[in-house]
Design a protein around this motif. Structure first.
Motif: not given
Lengths: 989, 66
Positions: A687-688, A694-700, A708-717, A723-726
């Motif tokens: 969902s994140d 799109p916002a991250i892609r635009r920013a880059v 911003g705060n996000v929900t991370g996902l490990t490879t084991s789901r 918090h993600l900062g780019i």
């Protein structure tokens, strides 16, 4: 004819040539219209027809029939390829500023000086006899023209002619080192000579054919009557050429017309415009056709007249002399003279350039006399002309052999043919390599010498006849005219076959097996075309002052400014970017190449960068130190990145992950080394990805940062709060190279936060319990006292026990009310929501407030109740909320002399707001935060649950409460409720 | 197709016309209009080459003409 007038004619003709050249040199640039320029070009190419054509063709025709035609049919055939092959050759040569055939080969194969020297030396050797031939023709014909008893019978004009022509070449050809410039004067003179020889040949041809005989038919029919000569007009039977000799000569002359030094000079180097090739392609074969029309009639007339093929080379002159037509004889002499002189001038010029640039200059450069290169090389070019003409003269004097003119010319042709594979294959085949060219040309020339020159020397009597008959020291398969036992071919085609076989074979084999170096690859790409090879080396870049210094060394002072202006192309030296400088360097190298040859130009430019051993050592040291410190800071940075607990990753501009630090691999559950190949979106919950992707892609893309705060996902789901900062990474030109991301695991933090909230809740529960206990204790105290009194029995009868009982009942009622409120607050409330117009809910509250206000003496006003603001709410509960707030306001203004309560309903963005304003006592700041706590009250009456319930119901509605208050001045309470979008019901249930 | 693009093919054809074995066809002891057959043949081929090239130069490359 007496010799004096003839010498006068000869001198006059030479002066005429000087005049033509001088006038053309002075005014030619203004006079030459394009059409005239093209005509001059075609006529200069006709320098191909030398004295060899003039006298030798007739001689050859008289002895061997049609064979002479191959020398001219070959060029006519190859002209069919000129629009493609020659045009490419011209284009490449102009681009690279090529000046000679040896320069072309050296340049094509990586600007190799050694290859240039080899080709130049071999070609010069091959051409000297050819020049000798011309001088011989001049003196031989001069001797024929004068009477034996004349005063000047011992005079040999060859020396005079040689000297004059050398002077001519120096004056008009080697004026300037840059041979790619139009040598207008010299070329015009050569063109005029071509006209003269054509007119002379046609004149004598017409004189013989129609003056001495009755046209072609009569000559041919009379020769047919002689059986010993009738085979001269056929092929395949002696004495005429065999078919293999015919084909070999065709092939050789196809090559010679393009690659003989003089032909390359006029055809390629002095080509005024690429498109002139197309005109030359038809006009030049036409010229050849015209000059050959009368060869057979003259030859046959000679045979018929002198009844022998001996001295047939001079038939063309002997016929008019024999007939007493002195004027025609003089014209013929002048025609032959111009054919010889034009060839000598152009050939010696081209050869001198080869000698100077490819043989002498490498020595000068090796001795590093760089300061004098320009003058030395100009002097050597001029000296080269003298040397070539001088050698030719010497050869002519020494050589007293019985060679026919044609044989000597043909051997030169075959010599130069050895350059053809390297040039033609080099123009179309990228893999053709320096080693291939070196081996091919060397072997080709070796075979040329062994199979053609050695037999000629045997014929001359220089070498023993046994060499040909038995082979060297009796080795039969090494016989020069039957190499490896190949018999049945005539000597010429035998030599052509073997020399080209080994030449092309070695070229192909060496090119296919030996790898090319970087220089060769880049030059091959430049010559063949197509994709440019990878940069061959760190490109050397010269600063503008350095370029200027170089120009002063290698270009006449008066031209330096013009060349520098051309190089700068209108830019100021300061404006030049690095690519500009690199381009300037390449163009400078080509300008120098036009004067000094490609190999020398490369050497001179590269020489700017030669440094001493000590300097080199220092450079290496400082480079190593720099590398060490770079490595240290890199290690430091790497250990910082690795020691951080957050996930740090880098991505390219497409968002593909390039590196992930160890903490990141741990966090995301990546195996070691995995990571590259992921996208940064892969570390986010699905969902994140949709929400923030799109916002991250635009920013880059825009080079901004994003966080911003996000929900991370490990490879084991497994999901985790993060918090993600780019942030983007830029290069020196502020171009985005990629991004760095920091993903911080917030699991711990969120857990702590929740524990805190829990604790706060517990604390407020405790507070509430204390408040409830406190509230209940008061009425309990009353009840306790009353019941104790009643129990004591002191007040039996009368009113007092009754009052006591009454107070017990009211105490119990108070406790009940507290418990009811508490239940109401604590109960798990469910809303029964419907769409209501808020005005409708508010109206009864306002109505009762008006009544209440009247009794308390407070003015109550309402505003906006008619607004059509609909919300999805639980009507009765919301009315309770409004009533509570209004009641508080009324109580706050109770003792105010001008008490006023204003109720307002209005819309703010997507919410409906109910605003209650009073000018009452207000709330002290220290109580502001406690207003919503249960059992908190500043009033003497009431449980203190009112505002707590208000807060609870508003929270359930997703609404918000704002309180502004100043003690003594009043309070404003704003209740905002989200609006509904559906139409409303009309009544409150 | 431009005439100029046909020139390499013409080169092959005319070369074939001027070497063995095609040359043997014209190589016979006969006079045509007083001129030996082979001589006439060679000059005729030559003239055709010139004509083809002149044609190519004038109609073959419109973009090149000044």
């Amino acid at each position: 004819m007496s010799s004096t007038p003839l010498v006068a004619v000869l001198l006059a003709y030479l002066v005429f040539l000087f005049l033509v050249a001088a006038v053309a040199e002075r005014f030619g640039r203004h006079l030459l219209v394009p059409r005239l320029r093209t005509a001059t070009y075609v006529l200069t190419i006709s320098v191909y027809c030398t004295a060899w054509t003039f006298y030798g063709s007739v001689g050859l025709a008289a002895n061997r029939g049609l064979e002479f035609l191959t020398i001219y049919l070959g060029p006519a055939l190859v002209a069919l390829m000129w629009p493609t092959v020659l045009r490419k050759l011209v284009r490449v040569a102009k681009e690279q500023r090529i000046t000679t055939i040896s320069d072309f080969i050296a340049s094509r194969y990586g600007k190799s000086a050694s290859l240039g020297t080899l080709v130049a030396a071999l070609v010069v050797c091959g051409m000297i006899p050819y020049i000798a031939l011309q001088l011989k023709a001049v003196s031989a014909t001069f001797k024929m023209m004068i009477r034996e008893d004349s005063l000047l019978s011992g005079f040999d004009p060859a020396l005079l002619v040689a000297g004059t022509l050398a002077l001519f070449g120096i004056l008009f050809g080697a004026r300037n080192l840059d041979f790619t410039r139009q040598q207008t004067g010299l070329m015009t003179a050569v063109a005029v000579e071509s006209l003269v020889k054509l007119i002379a040949f046609l004149t004598v041809g017409a004189f013989v054919t129609w003056g001495l005989y009755d046209g072609f038919g009569s000559i041919f029919s009379r020769i047919a009557e002689h059986p010993e000569w009738s085979d001269l007009v056929s092929l395949g039977l002696p004495p005429s050429a065999s078919y293999d000799r015919w084909a070999a000569m065709l092939l050789v002359s196809m090559v010679a017309v393009m690659f003989l030094p003089r032909q390359f000079h006029v055809l390629v180097v002095q080509n005024p415009h690429e498109r002139d090739v197309h005109t030359a392609a038809w006009a030049f074969p036409l010229y050849l056709l015209a000059i050959n029309v009368f060869v057979l009639p003259i030859a046959f007339a000679g045979l018929l007249t002198f009844s022998s093929g001996a001295a047939s080379d001079s038939f063309i002159l002997a016929l008019p002399l024999n007939a007493g037509a002195e004027l025609v004889a003089v014209i013929v002499f002048l025609g032959g003279f111009s054919a010889a002189t034009a060839m000598i001038v152009v050939d010696s010029l081209a050869l001198s350039k080869m000698i100077s640039n490819d043989i002498v200059l490498p020595f000068i450069l090796r001795r590093r006399h760089l300061e004098e290169v320009y003058w030395l090389s100009l002097a050597w070019t001029r000296l080269g002309i003298l040397v070539v003409v001088g050698l030719g003269y010497l050869w002519a004097r020494l050589e007293r052999g019985q060679f026919l003119l044609v044989e000597m010319g043909l051997l030169s042709f075959i010599a130069v043919t050895q350059c053809a594979p390297a040039v033609l294959l080099g123009l179309y085949w990228r893999r053709g390599s320096r080693k291939g060219a070196l081996w091919g040309i060397s072997l080709g020339f070796a075979l040329w010498f062994y199979t053609l020159i050695v037999p000629a020397l045997v014929k001359e009597g220089v070498l023993p006849l046994s060499l040909i008959e038995q082979g060297p020291v009796g080795i039969w398969w090494l016989r020069p005219t039957a190499l490896l036992g190949l018999e049945g071919l005539d000597p010429l085609s035998h030599g052509v076959f073997w020399s080209l076989f080994f030449n092309i074979g070695a070229y192909l084999v060496m090119s296919l097996t030996a790898p090319q170096d970087a220089d060769e690859r880049s030059q091959a790409a430049a010559f063949v075309g197509g994709a440019v090879a990878e940069p061959s080396r760190t490109p050397a870049i010269l600063s503008v002052p350095e370029i200027e210094r170089l120009l002063h060394l290698y270009v006449p002072a008066k031209e330096v400014d013009a060349i520098l202006r051309e190089l700068l192309g209108g830019k100021a030296p300061r404006e030049l970017s690095l690519p500009d400088l690199l381009d300037m360097r390449i163009r400078l190298e080509r300008i120098l190449a036009a004067s000094l040859g490609a190999a020398a130009a490369r050497y001179i430019i590269e020489d700017r960068f030669t440094i001493s051993k000590r300097e080199a050592g220092q450079l290496v040291e400082s480079f190593q130190a720099m590398q060490r410190s770079l490595r240290q800071s890199e290690q430091l940075l790497a250990s910082v990145v690795e020691s951080v607990d957050d996930c740090i990753f880098t991505t390219d501009t497409e968002g593909r992950v390039i590196t992930v630090n160890r903490a990141g691999q741990r966090l995301l559950g990546l195996s070691r080394g995995a990571g590259p190949g992921l996208s940064y979106l892969d570390v986010l919950d699905e969902s994140d990805r949709r929400r923030v992707g799109p916002a991250i892609r635009r920013a880059v893309a825009e080079g901004r940062t994003w966080g911003g705060n996000v929900t991370g996902l490990t490879t084991s789901r497994q999901r985790f709060p993060a918090h993600l900062g780019i942030a983007c990474v830029f290069d020196a030109q502020r171009r985005v190279l990629g991004a760095v991301g920091v993903l911080r695991d917030l699991t711990e933090q969120v857990a702590t936060q929740q524990r805190l909230i829990q604790r706060e809740k517990l604390a407020s529960l405790g507070e509430m319990a204390a408040a409830v206990a406190h509230e209940i204790r008061n009425p309990l105290g009353g009840i306790k006292m009353a019941t104790r009194l009643l129990a004591s029995g002191e007040f039996s009868g009368g009113r007092i026990p009754q009052e006591m009982a009454q107070s017990v009942v009211s105490g119990i009622a108070e406790i009940e009310s507290i418990i009811a409120d508490l239940l109401d607050y604590a109960r798990d409330t469910r809303l029964d929501s419907q769409d209501y117009p808020l005005g409708l809910i508010l109206a009864p509250v306002v109505a009762s407030a008006l009544a209440e206000g009247e009794t308390r003496g407070v003015r109550v006003t309402a505003q906006g109740l008619e607004e059509d603001l609909v919300a999805t709410v639980d009507g009765p509960r919301l009315r309770q909320v409004f009533a509570n707030v209004v009641k508080n306001a009324l109580e706050a203004t109770d003792r105010h002399p001008e008490g006023h309560v204003a109720v307002r309903l209005y819309q703010r963005h997507s919410t409906a707001v109910v605003e209650v304003v009073d000018n009452g006592v207000g709330i002290a700041p220290e109580f502001r935060d406690k207003v919503f706590l249960p059992f908190f009250t500043t009033k003497p009456t009431g449980t203190g649950l009112g505002m707590a319930i208000v807060k609870k119901i508003m929270d359930l509605h997703g609404g918000d409460i704002e309180i502004e208050s100043r003690p003594g001045q009043g309070t404003t309470v704003r209740l905002s409720i989200p609006r509904a979008t559906r139409p409303a019901v009309t009544g409150v249930g | 197709m431009r005439v100029r693009d046909l020139l390499p093919a013409c080169f092959l054809v005319f070369t074939a016309l001027l070497i063995w074995p095609l040359l043997t066809i014209a190589n016979r002891p006969a006079l045509i209009a007083g001129v030996p057959a082979l001589v006439l043949y060679l000059f005729a081929v030559w003239a055709v080459i010139v004509a083809v090239l002149a044609l190519a130069a004038h109609v073959g490359g419109g973009e090149d003409r000044p």
